[in-house]
Write an enzyme that holds these catalytic residues in place. Structure first.
Site, mmCIF file in Angstrom:
data_model
loop_
_atom_site.group_PDB
_atom_site.id
_atom_site.type_symbol
_atom_site.label_atom_id
_atom_site.label_comp_id
_atom_site.label_asym_id
_atom_site.label_seq_id
_atom_site.Cartn_x
_atom_site.Cartn_y
_atom_site.Cartn_z
ATOM 1 N N TYR A 67 69.427 -8.993 73.910
ATOM 2 C CA TYR A 67 69.619 -8.299 75.180
ATOM 3 C C TYR A 67 68.559 -8.833 76.135
ATOM 4 O O TYR A 67 67.363 -8.728 75.839
ATOM 5 C CB TYR A 67 69.428 -6.795 75.006
ATOM 6 C CG TYR A 67 70.472 -6.117 74.137
ATOM 7 C CD1 TYR A 67 71.562 -5.469 74.711
ATOM 8 C CD2 TYR A 67 70.367 -6.110 72.752
ATOM 9 C CE1 TYR A 67 72.522 -4.829 73.934
ATOM 10 C CE2 TYR A 67 71.323 -5.469 71.961
ATOM 11 C CZ TYR A 67 72.395 -4.832 72.561
ATOM 12 O OH TYR A 67 73.340 -4.208 71.788
ATOM 13 N N HIS A 89 73.151 -7.102 60.270
ATOM 14 C CA HIS A 89 71.973 -7.535 61.034
ATOM 15 C C HIS A 89 70.826 -6.553 60.836
ATOM 16 O O HIS A 89 70.981 -5.359 61.075
ATOM 17 C CB HIS A 89 72.304 -7.626 62.524
ATOM 18 C CG HIS A 89 73.039 -8.881 62.886
ATOM 19 N ND1 HIS A 89 73.038 -9.413 64.149
ATOM 20 C CD2 HIS A 89 73.782 -9.714 62.131
ATOM 21 C CE1 HIS A 89 73.752 -10.528 64.156
ATOM 22 N NE2 HIS A 89 74.228 -10.715 62.953
ATOM 23 N N PRO A 126 78.160 0.041 77.820
ATOM 24 C CA PRO A 126 78.137 -0.621 76.496
ATOM 25 C C PRO A 126 76.759 -1.107 76.045
ATOM 26 O O PRO A 126 76.609 -1.559 74.911
ATOM 27 C CB PRO A 126 79.095 -1.806 76.683
ATOM 28 C CG PRO A 126 79.184 -2.020 78.146
ATOM 29 C CD PRO A 126 78.959 -0.709 78.807
ATOM 30 N N TYR A 135 69.211 2.847 68.106
ATOM 31 C CA TYR A 135 70.146 1.717 68.043
ATOM 32 C C TYR A 135 70.950 1.728 66.740
ATOM 33 O O TYR A 135 72.152 1.478 66.742
ATOM 34 C CB TYR A 135 69.382 0.397 68.206
ATOM 35 C CG TYR A 135 70.287 -0.785 68.444
ATOM 36 C CD1 TYR A 135 70.887 -0.993 69.687
ATOM 37 C CD2 TYR A 135 70.579 -1.685 67.424
ATOM 38 C CE1 TYR A 135 71.735 -2.066 69.905
ATOM 39 C CE2 TYR A 135 71.424 -2.770 67.640
ATOM 40 C CZ TYR A 135 71.999 -2.953 68.881
ATOM 41 O OH TYR A 135 72.851 -4.007 69.096
ATOM 42 N N LYS A 169 77.235 2.029 71.735
ATOM 43 C CA LYS A 169 77.461 3.359 71.183
ATOM 44 C C LYS A 169 78.895 3.878 71.294
ATOM 45 O O LYS A 169 79.265 4.834 70.603
ATOM 46 C CB LYS A 169 76.533 4.382 71.881
ATOM 47 C CG LYS A 169 75.071 4.198 71.545
ATOM 48 C CD LYS A 169 74.760 4.722 70.150
ATOM 49 C CE LYS A 169 73.498 4.163 69.576
ATOM 50 N NZ LYS A 169 73.683 3.197 68.486
#
Ligand code: FAD
Ligand code: PHB
Length: 394
Positions: free
Chosen positions: A200, A72, A292, A383, A296
């Site tokens: 998200y 991604h 979560p 990220y 990570k």
């Protein structure tokens, strides 16, 4: 039995350490309290940083990953009716890889089984002894028979509830902890994901995450109360709630597909310092927990393992204790950065009870993220994963 490194726990941290040590001709025994099937049945993380993928390549267990995993280049944030796509690749040059923790564990277990390196599943009453000196021992029971392993080192890779961290005198550890007033209800379903990137979502009703495992399997989450029980959520109720939170752009495309797994996980930030006591080294969730939200946990376990492997290899090859001495401070630098990012993501995206000021801060922070390339770059950099620390600071 005698070995060089006794590894407690057959999660991703223990298995990856065992595999890297094996390739460096260092012997290990893995002791796991659960059965192989139980370990493989736990549904957990799904996103790998490129550094984790490179480490799995180095361990020679990335063949299936490269055949099946999804790369991604972006991830999405849904907020206040809008959806932002963060261009991870454009902003950092890096991507993330979607490949379930279950699959990583499976590949590592298969590699260990093929090599014949010893693992004991369903080891009961695992206990750590004498690790304050220059060697150590681990005792356990298996099928009713008592056993003992003499070793040079113990790697405590037995997760947050394991025995390793609890074996260190409380006075030798400093604990940092934040418990969040909510959990995540996760649902796994065999249906093609209608989204092309993870989303998200911060909504007035609470957080939601649209994730996936493969072109035919979705993994979705909604923020839930700590008192909630999985049995109280039908699949239909889950999808209704998920639709209300995920943002208008996606809601109409969300399927009402049956679940193949549902579970609730509490959210916690936790660090135990230092990660070493004598001959015992903690790695992964045994030493730290992140909520979560930043994806990570597994990636941090992988970087601890890389550092521990390098330290042990240098001990056996060069008779140098320097890597072992540096292990804990080297880990902690990356741990705290991941703790910060996961705390930040959690703070910005969830609904906190009775916090009007905090809600305005979230709105302001997310508006800024939507408008500022610099803010997006900072998020993207964290990220996709911060770089590993070199050994010896070189
Ligand atoms: P673990 O995977 O916990 O492995 C530890 C192993 O040690 C286990 O197999 C356990 O059975 C074994 N063990 C425990 N006690 C003993 C003992 N006394 N003796 C011998 N063996 C023992 N991260 C994300 O990024 N995304 C997610 O969605 C996500 N969801 C999660 C959901 C849950 C419920 C949990 C607990 C964690 C989740 N995580 C998630 C975090 C991520 O899965 C962990 O960071 C990762 O599993 C850490 O790997 P580990 O090997 O350190 O620990
Ligand atoms: C998951 O797919 O389980 C997942 C993905 C990203 C996260 C957390 C969980 O941040």
């Amino acid at each position: 039995m005698r070995t060089q490194v006794a590894i407690i726990g057959s999660g991703p941290a223990g298995l990856l350490l065992g595999r890297l040590l094996e390739l460096a001709c260092v012997q290990s025994v893995i002791l796991e309290s659960r059965s192989r099937d139980y370990v493989l049945g736990r549904i957990r993380a799904g996103v790998l940083e490129s550094g984790t993928v490179e480490l799995l390549e180095r361990a020679g267990v990335a063949k299936r990953l490269h055949e099946e995993a999804l790369v991604h280049d972006s991830c999405g944030i849904a907020f206040a009716g809008g959806q932002l796509s963060i261009d991870l690749k454009g902003l950092t040059g890096k991507s993330v890889t979607v490949y379930g923790q279950t699959e990583v564990t499976h590949d590592l277990m298969n590699a260990r089984a093929a090599s014949g390196a010893p693992s004991v599943y369903e080891a009961e009453d695992v206990a750590l002894h004498d690790f304050g000196g220059t060697s150590a021992r681990v005792s356990y029971r298996h099928q009713g028979v008592a056993h003992e392993v003499a070793c040079d080192f113990i790697a405590g890779c037995d997760g947050f509830h394991g025995v390793s961290r609890r074996s260190i005198p409380a006075s030798a550890l400093k604990i940092f902890e934040r418990v969040y007033p909510f959990g995540w209800l996760g649902l796994l379903s065999d249906v093609p994901p209608p989204w092309h990137e993870l989303i998200y979502a911060n909504s007035d009703r609470g957080f939601a995450l649209a994730s996936l495992r493969s072109p035919t399997r979705v993994r979705c989450y909604v923020q839930c109360s700590l008192e909630d029980r999985v049995e109280n959520w039908s699949d239909e109720q889950f999808w209704d709630e998920f639709r209300r939170r995920i943002g208008d752009e996606m809601a109409a495309r969300v399927p009402n597909a049956p679940s193949i797994e549902k579970s609730i996980a509490p959210l916690r930030s936790f660090v135990a310092e230092p990660l070493r006591f004598g001959r015992l080294f903690l790695a992964g969730d045994a030493a730290h927990i992140v909520p979560p939200t930043g994806a990570k946990g597994l990636n941090l376990a992988a970087s601890d393992v890389l550092y521990l492997y390098e330290s042990l290899r240098s001990f056996y090859r060069e008779k140098s204790e320097r890597g072992l001495d540096e292990y804990s401070p080297r880990c902690l630098k990356r741990i705290w950065r991941a703790e910060r990012f996961s705390w930040w993501m959690t703070s910005q995206l969830h609904r906190f009870p009775d916090d009007a000021f905090g809600r305005r801060m979230q709105e302001t922070e997310l508006e800024y993220l939507f408008e500022s390339r610099a803010a997006q770059q900072s998020m993207a950099e964290n990220y996709v994963g911060l770089p590993f620390e070199p050994m010896g600071g070189s």
